[in-house]
Write a protein that holds these residues in place. Structure first.
Motif, PDB file in Angstrom:
ATOM      1  N   ASN A  24      30.396  49.439  34.271  1.00 19.39           N
ATOM      2  CA  ASN A  24      30.673  48.350  33.328  1.00 19.39           C
ATOM      3  C   ASN A  24      31.872  47.502  33.745  1.00 19.39           C
ATOM      4  O   ASN A  24      32.230  46.551  33.070  1.00 19.39           O
ATOM      5  CB  ASN A  24      30.931  48.909  31.931  1.00 19.39           C
ATOM      6  CG  ASN A  24      29.728  49.586  31.337  1.00 19.39           C
ATOM      7  OD1 ASN A  24      28.654  49.617  31.939  1.00 19.39           O
ATOM      8  ND2 ASN A  24      29.882  50.154  30.163  1.00 19.39           N
ATOM      9  N   TYR A  25      32.516  47.866  34.850  1.00 20.79           N
ATOM     10  CA  TYR A  25      33.752  47.214  35.281  1.00 20.79           C
ATOM     11  C   TYR A  25      33.619  45.690  35.379  1.00 20.79           C
ATOM     12  O   TYR A  25      34.406  44.943  34.802  1.00 20.79           O
ATOM     13  CB  TYR A  25      34.194  47.804  36.622  1.00 20.79           C
ATOM     14  CG  TYR A  25      35.302  47.050  37.294  1.00 20.79           C
ATOM     15  CD1 TYR A  25      36.607  47.179  36.869  1.00 20.79           C
ATOM     16  CD2 TYR A  25      35.039  46.194  38.356  1.00 20.79           C
ATOM     17  CE1 TYR A  25      37.629  46.489  37.486  1.00 20.79           C
ATOM     18  CE2 TYR A  25      36.054  45.497  38.980  1.00 20.79           C
ATOM     19  CZ  TYR A  25      37.348  45.650  38.538  1.00 20.79           C
ATOM     20  OH  TYR A  25      38.340  44.948  39.142  1.00 20.79           O
ATOM     21  N   CYS A  26      32.629  45.230  36.110  1.00 22.03           N
ATOM     22  CA  CYS A  26      32.466  43.791  36.334  1.00 22.03           C
ATOM     23  C   CYS A  26      32.266  43.047  35.014  1.00 22.03           C
ATOM     24  O   CYS A  26      32.892  42.012  34.771  1.00 22.03           O
ATOM     25  CB  CYS A  26      31.290  43.542  37.274  1.00 22.03           C
ATOM     26  SG  CYS A  26      31.083  41.812  37.732  1.00 22.03           S
ATOM     27  N   GLU A  27      31.423  43.575  34.158  1.00 19.60           N
ATOM     28  CA  GLU A  27      31.165  42.935  32.865  1.00 19.60           C
ATOM     29  C   GLU A  27      32.423  42.881  32.010  1.00 19.60           C
ATOM     30  O   GLU A  27      32.711  41.862  31.361  1.00 19.60           O
ATOM     31  CB  GLU A  27      30.070  43.702  32.120  1.00 19.60           C
ATOM     32  CG  GLU A  27      29.750  43.114  30.763  1.00 19.60           C
ATOM     33  CD  GLU A  27      28.728  43.929  29.995  1.00 19.60           C
ATOM     34  OE1 GLU A  27      28.606  43.677  28.783  1.00 19.60           O
ATOM     35  OE2 GLU A  27      28.074  44.803  30.582  1.00 19.60           O
ATOM     36  N   ILE A  28      33.206  43.940  32.016  1.00 19.10           N
ATOM     37  CA  ILE A  28      34.444  43.984  31.229  1.00 19.10           C
ATOM     38  C   ILE A  28      35.428  42.935  31.735  1.00 19.10           C
ATOM     39  O   ILE A  28      36.011  42.180  30.947  1.00 19.10           O
ATOM     40  CB  ILE A  28      35.058  45.396  31.266  1.00 19.10           C
ATOM     41  CG1 ILE A  28      34.167  46.368  30.489  1.00 19.10           C
ATOM     42  CG2 ILE A  28      36.486  45.391  30.722  1.00 19.10           C
ATOM     43  CD1 ILE A  28      34.499  47.825  30.706  1.00 19.10           C
ATOM     44  N   VAL A  29      35.618  42.867  33.044  1.00 23.70           N
ATOM     45  CA  VAL A  29      36.535  41.878  33.625  1.00 23.70           C
ATOM     46  C   VAL A  29      36.064  40.458  33.290  1.00 23.70           C
ATOM     47  O   VAL A  29      36.868  39.609  32.899  1.00 23.70           O
ATOM     48  CB  VAL A  29      36.669  42.076  35.146  1.00 23.70           C
ATOM     49  CG1 VAL A  29      37.405  40.926  35.796  1.00 23.70           C
ATOM     50  CG2 VAL A  29      37.387  43.383  35.440  1.00 23.70           C
ATOM     51  N   GLU A  30      34.784  40.196  33.407  1.00 26.16           N
ATOM     52  CA  GLU A  30      34.262  38.860  33.092  1.00 26.16           C
ATOM     53  C   GLU A  30      34.473  38.504  31.628  1.00 26.16           C
ATOM     54  O   GLU A  30      34.830  37.375  31.306  1.00 26.16           O
ATOM     55  CB  GLU A  30      32.776  38.777  33.452  1.00 26.16           C
ATOM     56  CG  GLU A  30      32.536  38.728  34.949  1.00 26.16           C
ATOM     57  CD  GLU A  30      31.062  38.720  35.316  1.00 26.16           C
ATOM     58  OE1 GLU A  30      30.196  38.755  34.405  1.00 26.16           O
ATOM     59  OE2 GLU A  30      30.771  38.707  36.524  1.00 26.16           O
ATOM     60  N   ARG A  31      34.274  39.461  30.733  1.00 24.47           N
ATOM     61  CA  ARG A  31      34.497  39.199  29.306  1.00 24.47           C
ATOM     62  C   ARG A  31      35.967  38.901  29.004  1.00 24.47           C
ATOM     63  O   ARG A  31      36.279  38.017  28.203  1.00 24.47           O
ATOM     64  CB  ARG A  31      34.031  40.383  28.464  1.00 24.47           C
ATOM     65  CG  ARG A  31      32.541  40.486  28.357  1.00 24.47           C
ATOM     66  CD  ARG A  31      32.182  41.616  27.440  1.00 24.47           C
ATOM     67  NE  ARG A  31      30.748  41.745  27.324  1.00 24.47           N
ATOM     68  CZ  ARG A  31      30.155  42.521  26.441  1.00 24.47           C
ATOM     69  NH1 ARG A  31      30.871  43.250  25.600  1.00 24.47           N
ATOM     70  NH2 ARG A  31      28.851  42.588  26.397  1.00 24.47           N
ATOM     71  N   LEU A  32      36.869  39.651  29.638  1.00 26.80           N
ATOM     72  CA  LEU A  32      38.297  39.400  29.421  1.00 26.80           C
ATOM     73  C   LEU A  32      38.692  38.009  29.930  1.00 26.80           C
ATOM     74  O   LEU A  32      39.445  37.289  29.267  1.00 26.80           O
ATOM     75  CB  LEU A  32      39.134  40.478  30.115  1.00 26.80           C
ATOM     76  CG  LEU A  32      39.040  41.881  29.518  1.00 26.80           C
ATOM     77  CD1 LEU A  32      39.702  42.898  30.432  1.00 26.80           C
ATOM     78  CD2 LEU A  32      39.647  41.922  28.126  1.00 26.80           C
ATOM     79  N   ARG A  33      38.178  37.647  31.104  1.00 29.42           N
ATOM     80  CA  ARG A  33      38.482  36.321  31.646  1.00 29.42           C
ATOM     81  C   ARG A  33      37.910  35.212  30.779  1.00 29.42           C
ATOM     82  O   ARG A  33      38.565  34.209  30.522  1.00 29.42           O
ATOM     83  CB  ARG A  33      37.948  36.205  33.075  1.00 29.42           C
ATOM     84  CG  ARG A  33      38.747  36.995  34.064  1.00 29.42           C
ATOM     85  CD  ARG A  33      38.234  36.806  35.471  1.00 29.42           C
ATOM     86  NE  ARG A  33      39.042  37.577  36.416  1.00 29.42           N
ATOM     87  CZ  ARG A  33      38.604  38.041  37.548  1.00 29.42           C
ATOM     88  NH1 ARG A  33      37.364  37.825  37.935  1.00 29.42           N
ATOM     89  NH2 ARG A  33      39.400  38.735  38.332  1.00 29.42           N
ATOM     90  N   THR A  34      36.661  35.383  30.336  1.00 29.15           N
ATOM     91  CA  THR A  34      36.023  34.378  29.477  1.00 29.15           C
ATOM     92  C   THR A  34      36.808  34.192  28.187  1.00 29.15           C
ATOM     93  O   THR A  34      36.923  33.076  27.683  1.00 29.15           O
ATOM     94  CB  THR A  34      34.571  34.785  29.165  1.00 29.15           C
ATOM     95  OG1 THR A  34      33.851  34.870  30.397  1.00 29.15           O
ATOM     96  CG2 THR A  34      33.892  33.786  28.254  1.00 29.15           C
ATOM     97  N   ALA A  35      37.360  35.277  27.666  1.00 27.15           N
ATOM     98  CA  ALA A  35      38.148  35.210  26.439  1.00 27.15           C
ATOM     99  C   ALA A  35      39.543  34.652  26.680  1.00 27.15           C
ATOM    100  O   ALA A  35      40.295  34.418  25.735  1.00 27.15           O
ATOM    101  CB  ALA A  35      38.251  36.600  25.804  1.00 27.15           C
ATOM    102  N   GLY A  36      39.906  34.421  27.943  1.00 24.63           N
ATOM    103  CA  GLY A  36      41.220  33.876  28.269  1.00 24.63           C
ATOM    104  C   GLY A  36      42.351  34.866  28.089  1.00 24.63           C
ATOM    105  O   GLY A  36      43.499  34.471  27.900  1.00 24.63           O
ATOM    106  N   LEU A  37      42.029  36.157  28.155  1.00 24.07           N
ATOM    107  CA  LEU A  37      43.043  37.186  27.948  1.00 24.07           C
ATOM    108  C   LEU A  37      43.703  37.574  29.269  1.00 24.07           C
ATOM    109  O   LEU A  37      43.055  37.633  30.310  1.00 24.07           O
ATOM    110  CB  LEU A  37      42.413  38.419  27.307  1.00 24.07           C
ATOM    111  CG  LEU A  37      41.795  38.181  25.926  1.00 24.07           C
ATOM    112  CD1 LEU A  37      41.023  39.390  25.471  1.00 24.07           C
ATOM    113  CD2 LEU A  37      42.886  37.831  24.930  1.00 24.07           C
ATOM    114  N   THR A  38      44.994  37.856  29.205  1.00 24.02           N
ATOM    115  CA  THR A  38      45.738  38.320  30.367  1.00 24.02           C
ATOM    116  C   THR A  38      45.621  39.836  30.420  1.00 24.02           C
ATOM    117  O   THR A  38      45.767  40.508  29.403  1.00 24.02           O
ATOM    118  CB  THR A  38      47.220  37.924  30.252  1.00 24.02           C
ATOM    119  OG1 THR A  38      47.302  36.506  30.146  1.00 24.02           O
ATOM    120  CG2 THR A  38      48.004  38.384  31.457  1.00 24.02           C
TER     121      THR A  38
END
Length: 66
Positions: A24-38
């Motif tokens: 799930n790593y890639c999906e989690i990173v993409e979701r965090l980036r899409t949400a604009g979270l650091t």
């Protein structure tokens, strides 16, 4: 934990941490980036292994046909 990734994690009582499967790593990173979270990505802090071959193996004919 950010709501955008919360469903990917479960609580691990042994380590006292939230954990997610590596797949799930890639999906989690993409979701965090899409949400604009650091966030700090420590998963990429690994050393590359230099794994050589124990012996040379010639491929079969069907593996080299084009």
């Amino acid at each position: 934990m950010p709501a955008c990734v919360a469903e990917s994690f479960t609580w691990d009582a042994r380590s006292q941490n939230h954990r997610a499967p590596g797949q799930n790593y890639c999906e989690i990173v993409e979701r965090l980036r899409t949400a604009g979270l650091t966030f700090k990505d420590k998963a990429a802090d690994f050393r590359k292994l230099d794994l050589g071959f124990a012996r040379e193996i010639a491929p079969y004919a069907h593996q080299t046909e084009h």
